[in-house]
Design an enzyme around this catalytic site. Structure first.
Site, PDB file in Angstrom:
ATOM      1  N   ARG A  72       0.889  -1.168   0.000  1.00 22.72           N
ATOM      2  CA  ARG A  72       0.000   0.000   0.000  1.00 22.72           C
ATOM      3  C   ARG A  72       0.924   1.214   0.000  1.00 22.72           C
ATOM      4  NH1 ARG A  72      -3.204  -3.222   3.859  1.00 22.72           N
ATOM      5  NH2 ARG A  72      -4.995  -3.981   2.684  1.00 22.72           N
ATOM      6  N   SER A 105      -6.326   2.095  -5.474  1.00 20.52           N
ATOM      7  CA  SER A 105      -5.250   1.974  -6.469  1.00 20.52           C
ATOM      8  C   SER A 105      -5.706   2.548  -7.813  1.00 20.52           C
ATOM      9  CB  SER A 105      -4.870   0.510  -6.680  1.00 20.52           C
ATOM     10  OG  SER A 105      -4.774  -0.151  -5.452  1.00 20.52           O
ATOM     11  N   THR A 126      -9.859  -7.865  -4.564  1.00 20.97           N
ATOM     12  CA  THR A 126      -9.934  -7.686  -3.108  1.00 20.97           C
ATOM     13  C   THR A 126     -10.907  -8.705  -2.543  1.00 20.97           C
ATOM     14  OG1 THR A 126     -10.775  -6.301  -1.308  1.00 20.97           O
ATOM     15  CG2 THR A 126     -11.588  -5.771  -3.492  1.00 20.97           C
ATOM     16  N   ASP A 128     -12.671  -8.246  -0.111  1.00 21.85           N
ATOM     17  CA  ASP A 128     -13.809  -7.531   0.476  1.00 21.85           C
ATOM     18  C   ASP A 128     -15.024  -7.461  -0.469  1.00 21.85           C
ATOM     19  OD1 ASP A 128     -11.973  -7.129   2.466  1.00 21.85           O
ATOM     20  OD2 ASP A 128     -11.599  -5.026   1.984  1.00 21.85           O
ATOM     21  N   ASP A 130     -15.906  -5.115  -2.422  1.00 23.09           N
ATOM     22  CA  ASP A 130     -16.554  -3.839  -2.105  1.00 23.09           C
ATOM     23  C   ASP A 130     -16.319  -2.781  -3.177  1.00 23.09           C
ATOM     24  OD1 ASP A 130     -13.860  -3.470  -1.756  1.00 23.09           O
ATOM     25  OD2 ASP A 130     -14.017  -2.421   0.152  1.00 23.09           O
ATOM     26  N   ARG A 155     -18.030 -25.417  13.922  1.00 21.09           N
ATOM     27  CA  ARG A 155     -19.338 -25.987  14.276  1.00 21.09           C
ATOM     28  C   ARG A 155     -19.153 -27.325  15.028  1.00 21.09           C
ATOM     29  NH1 ARG A 155     -24.276 -25.074  12.248  1.00 21.09           N
ATOM     30  NH2 ARG A 155     -23.479 -23.904  10.494  1.00 21.09           N
ATOM     31  N   MET A 170     -13.222 -10.722   7.744  1.00 17.92           N
ATOM     32  CA  MET A 170     -12.682  -9.439   7.255  1.00 17.92           C
ATOM     33  C   MET A 170     -13.732  -8.753   6.379  1.00 17.92           C
ATOM     34  SD  MET A 170      -8.719  -9.909   6.253  1.00 17.92           S
ATOM     35  CE  MET A 170      -7.433  -9.696   7.455  1.00 17.92           C
ATOM     36  N   GLY A 171     -13.324  -7.683   5.727  1.00 17.79           N
ATOM     37  CA  GLY A 171     -14.231  -6.994   4.807  1.00 17.79           C
ATOM     38  C   GLY A 171     -14.249  -5.491   4.973  1.00 17.79           C
ATOM     39  N   ARG A 172     -13.480  -4.978   5.903  1.00 19.90           N
ATOM     40  CA  ARG A 172     -13.514  -3.539   6.239  1.00 19.90           C
ATOM     41  C   ARG A 172     -14.949  -3.101   6.511  1.00 19.90           C
ATOM     42  NH1 ARG A 172      -8.546  -1.072   5.175  1.00 19.90           N
ATOM     43  NH2 ARG A 172      -7.344  -2.143   3.598  1.00 19.90           N
ATOM     44  N   GLY A 186     -25.591 -21.567   7.265  1.00 19.42           N
ATOM     45  CA  GLY A 186     -26.736 -21.764   8.151  1.00 19.42           C
ATOM     46  C   GLY A 186     -26.443 -21.326   9.574  1.00 19.42           C
ATOM     47  N   GLU A 188     -26.645 -18.917  12.990  1.00 19.25           N
ATOM     48  CA  GLU A 188     -27.839 -18.421  13.677  1.00 19.25           C
ATOM     49  C   GLU A 188     -27.940 -16.898  13.682  1.00 19.25           C
ATOM     50  OE1 GLU A 188     -26.061 -21.194  14.981  1.00 19.25           O
ATOM     51  OE2 GLU A 188     -27.685 -22.258  13.975  1.00 19.25           O
ATOM     52  N   GLU A 223     -15.968  -7.535  10.456  1.00 22.40           N
ATOM     53  CA  GLU A 223     -15.056  -6.723  11.279  1.00 22.40           C
ATOM     54  C   GLU A 223     -15.483  -5.258  11.384  1.00 22.40           C
ATOM     55  OE1 GLU A 223     -11.087  -6.590   9.680  1.00 22.40           O
ATOM     56  OE2 GLU A 223     -11.727  -5.905   7.715  1.00 22.40           O
ATOM     57  N   ARG A 245     -17.105 -18.278  22.854  1.00 19.47           N
ATOM     58  CA  ARG A 245     -15.727 -18.074  22.414  1.00 19.47           C
ATOM     59  C   ARG A 245     -15.744 -17.190  21.167  1.00 19.47           C
ATOM     60  NH1 ARG A 245     -14.857 -20.049  26.624  1.00 19.47           N
ATOM     61  NH2 ARG A 245     -13.449 -21.746  27.203  1.00 19.47           N
TER      62      ARG A 245
END
Ligand code: F6P
Length: 317
Positions: A72, A105, A126, A128, A130, A155, A170-172, A186, A188, A223, A245
């Protein structure tokens, strides 16, 4: 013979290496001399530019990440460094550039084109997903498959121990990875930045489910939501009454063996990018929408905030 170069910018994705492989193969097929620019725009500024051959891409199709590195770059945002970058391209007689990266970019490239006339084609890359104007960005399928495998594994332990697991993707600011993972596993509960939520509204229902014999909960959270994953886990313990957890998947989502879909998409994106440049497109991004490839301008891609697909969103409701 004309010279063409490729670089990777921003977060790496699985699919970049297959793209590099096809870049070399297809450039040579089209009688172009391919060059690699190492470590993103940083390498462009530091003249880390080398001619690429078949040998450089042998055996990389199965590997995640990018053989030529990514970065970056903050220096590329400054005019003086873009001037150095242009001098380096001139040194190698390169006037066509392909960039695997995100909208940031592409915006940088657009300025570069306006200042120095270097033709470019962007390939959305990416995990993401997005980027406005394209339904698909390279790397998303592999990331989703890694998330799927992780959720399936969690699971098993969640159900054995009667626990709630909060799994963070992730995903910003974009909830795409979390939303698709929720729908296809699936789980919840799914919390994403695009949808406001009130945990209280789930309490009665979740407690009743436990009374009726439910042994575990899986919550997929993106996130970018307003709370920490630990806060969601605390809510499960304190309000729902089930041990919990947190599992933050983190950078595991960015690596791994590229899926078949990403390998194929890498080939298709590269073919369209090179064809576009040869047809005279000067500043475009190859987008994949409605199952087809199109060339879009930077303004259609980089300056409009991306919205999640409304059909997907309706499924969560
Ligand atoms: O944009 C890709 C991405 O993986 C985001 O999902 C995440 O928020 C970010 O990059 C992580 O960045 P870094 O690798 O610099 O920690």
């Amino acid at each position: 013979m004309k010279n063409i170069a490729i670089l990777c910018s921003g977060g790496d994705v699985s699919g970049m290496n297959p793209a590099l492989k096809h870049f070399v193969e297809y450039s040579l097929q089209k009688n172009l001399k391919p060059f690699f620019i190492y470590d993103g725009f940083e390498g462009l500024i530091d003249d880390d530019i080398k001619e690429a051959s078949y040998c450089d891409v042998a055996g990389i199709i199965t590997r995640g990440g990018t053989k030529i590195g990514s970065a970056r770059s903050t220096r590329f945002m400054q005019k003086e460094f873009r001037e150095i970058a242009k001098q380096n391209l001139d040194k190698h007689s390169i006037d066509m550039l392909i960039v695997l990266g995100g909208d940031g970019s592409f915006r940088g490239l657009d300025i570069f084109y306006k200042e120095h006339g270097v033709k470019f084609c962007g390939i959305p890359s990416t995990i993401d997903n997005d980027i406005n104007g394209t339904d698909y960005s390279l790397g998303v399928d592999t990331a989703l498959n890694i998330i799927k495998t992780s959720i399936d594994a969690i699971r098993d332990t969640a159900s054995s121990f009667k626990r709630a697991f909060v799994i963070e993707t992730m995903g910003r600011d974009c909830g795409y990875l979390a939303l698709v993972s929720h729908l296809t596993s699936g789980s919840e509960l799914c919390l994403i930045p695009e949808i406001d939520y009130d945990l209280k509204s789930y309490e009665e229902n979740f407690k009743t489910q436990i009374e009726n014999g439910r042994r575990y909960f899986i919550a997929i959270v993106s996130e970018g939501i307003k709370q920490d994953s630990q806060e969601i886990a605390d809510w499960f313990e304190n309000k729902i009454g089930i041990e919990s957890r947190v599992s933050i998947l983190g950078h595991i989502q960015r690596g791994g063996n590229p899926s078949i879909y990403d390998r194929l998409m890498a080939y298709k994106f590269i073919t369209h990018a090179i064809d576009g440049l040869l047809q005279g497109k000067k500043e475009s991004v190859v987008c994949y929408t409605k199952s087809d490839f199109t060339y879009k301008s930077i303004n259609e891609v980089a300056n409009i905030p991306n919205k999640l697909d409304s059909q997907l969103l309706s499924l969560i409701k």
